[in-house]
Design a protein around this motif. Structure first.
Motif, mmCIF file in Angstrom:
data_model
loop_
_atom_site.group_PDB
_atom_site.id
_atom_site.type_symbol
_atom_site.label_atom_id
_atom_site.label_comp_id
_atom_site.label_asym_id
_atom_site.label_seq_id
_atom_site.Cartn_x
_atom_site.Cartn_y
_atom_site.Cartn_z
ATOM 1 N N CYS A 62 44.787 29.392 36.551
ATOM 2 C CA CYS A 62 43.226 29.812 37.104
ATOM 3 C C CYS A 62 43.772 31.274 37.735
ATOM 4 O O CYS A 62 44.723 31.704 38.022
ATOM 5 C CB CYS A 62 43.265 29.096 38.650
ATOM 6 S SG CYS A 62 42.533 27.843 37.480
ATOM 7 N N ALA A 63 42.199 32.150 37.890
ATOM 8 C CA ALA A 63 42.396 33.244 38.116
ATOM 9 C C ALA A 63 41.454 33.706 38.625
ATOM 10 O O ALA A 63 39.927 33.780 38.417
ATOM 11 C CB ALA A 63 43.264 34.597 37.364
ATOM 12 N N LYS A 64 41.209 34.794 39.607
ATOM 13 C CA LYS A 64 39.980 35.453 40.074
ATOM 14 C C LYS A 64 39.469 35.813 39.343
ATOM 15 O O LYS A 64 40.328 36.629 38.989
ATOM 16 C CB LYS A 64 40.696 36.324 41.559
ATOM 17 C CG LYS A 64 40.268 35.473 42.861
ATOM 18 C CD LYS A 64 40.622 36.284 43.583
ATOM 19 C CE LYS A 64 41.257 35.283 45.013
ATOM 20 N NZ LYS A 64 41.294 36.702 46.384
ATOM 21 N N LYS A 65 38.254 36.325 39.241
ATOM 22 C CA LYS A 65 37.198 36.530 37.888
ATOM 23 C C LYS A 65 37.489 37.971 38.074
ATOM 24 O O LYS A 65 38.058 38.860 37.116
ATOM 25 C CB LYS A 65 35.411 36.437 38.369
ATOM 26 C CG LYS A 65 35.858 35.643 38.336
ATOM 27 C CD LYS A 65 34.255 35.328 38.434
ATOM 28 C CE LYS A 65 33.052 34.117 37.530
ATOM 29 N NZ LYS A 65 31.562 34.071 37.818
ATOM 30 N N GLU A 66 38.121 38.958 39.037
ATOM 31 C CA GLU A 66 37.906 40.284 39.181
ATOM 32 C C GLU A 66 39.298 40.735 38.820
ATOM 33 O O GLU A 66 39.791 41.958 38.289
ATOM 34 C CB GLU A 66 38.347 41.242 40.285
ATOM 35 C CG GLU A 66 38.551 40.165 41.452
ATOM 36 C CD GLU A 66 37.794 39.530 41.982
ATOM 37 O OE1 GLU A 66 38.263 38.814 43.022
ATOM 38 O OE2 GLU A 66 37.089 39.437 42.132
ATOM 39 N N GLU A 67 40.203 39.552 38.664
ATOM 40 C CA GLU A 67 41.757 40.049 37.647
ATOM 41 C C GLU A 67 41.556 39.619 36.339
ATOM 42 O O GLU A 67 42.859 40.018 36.009
ATOM 43 C CB GLU A 67 42.657 39.320 39.049
ATOM 44 C CG GLU A 67 43.503 39.483 39.930
ATOM 45 C CD GLU A 67 44.031 38.974 41.051
ATOM 46 O OE1 GLU A 67 44.458 37.778 40.130
ATOM 47 O OE2 GLU A 67 43.765 39.186 42.231
ATOM 48 N N VAL A 68 40.885 39.195 35.870
ATOM 49 C CA VAL A 68 41.000 39.216 35.132
ATOM 50 C C VAL A 68 40.062 39.508 33.436
ATOM 51 O O VAL A 68 39.230 40.418 34.380
ATOM 52 C CB VAL A 68 40.260 37.132 33.894
ATOM 53 C CG1 VAL A 68 39.922 36.805 32.542
ATOM 54 C CG2 VAL A 68 40.537 35.958 35.408
ATOM 55 N N ASN A 69 40.729 40.023 32.865
ATOM 56 C CA ASN A 69 40.284 40.737 31.677
ATOM 57 C C ASN A 69 39.985 39.868 30.187
ATOM 58 O O ASN A 69 40.769 39.325 29.936
ATOM 59 C CB ASN A 69 40.970 41.925 31.278
ATOM 60 C CG ASN A 69 41.722 42.376 31.776
ATOM 61 O OD1 ASN A 69 41.826 43.269 32.940
ATOM 62 N ND2 ASN A 69 43.343 43.171 32.300
#
Length: 70
Positions: A62-69
């Motif tokens: 899981c990762a924050k959306k703004e951190e996912v490319n």
């Protein structure tokens, strides 16, 4: 998103030639439970999804959306 994960699990089962009874034994869940989740009859809990992915060699991250490319 849920349906995409379940579809990935279904594809992996087919690719790895794993039957539902074998998968149930691998995960510790019942054959009926696995079958219902894979047919979208019931919604699997998050922990069950994680267990199924783990049994197939995946890691759920899981990762924050703004951190996912994407």
């Amino acid at each position: 998103m849920y349906q995409d994960i379940i579809m990935t699990i279904r594809e992996e089962l087919a690719e790895q030639n794993i039957s539902i009874p074998e998968f149930a034994e691998m995960t510790g869940y019942s054959v009926n439970g696995i079958g219902n989740w894979l047919r979208f009859v019931n919604v699997a809990k998050f922990t069950a999804i994680e267990d199924m992915l783990d049994a197939l060699g995946y890691t759920l991250i899981c990762a924050k959306k703004e951190e996912v490319n994407v």
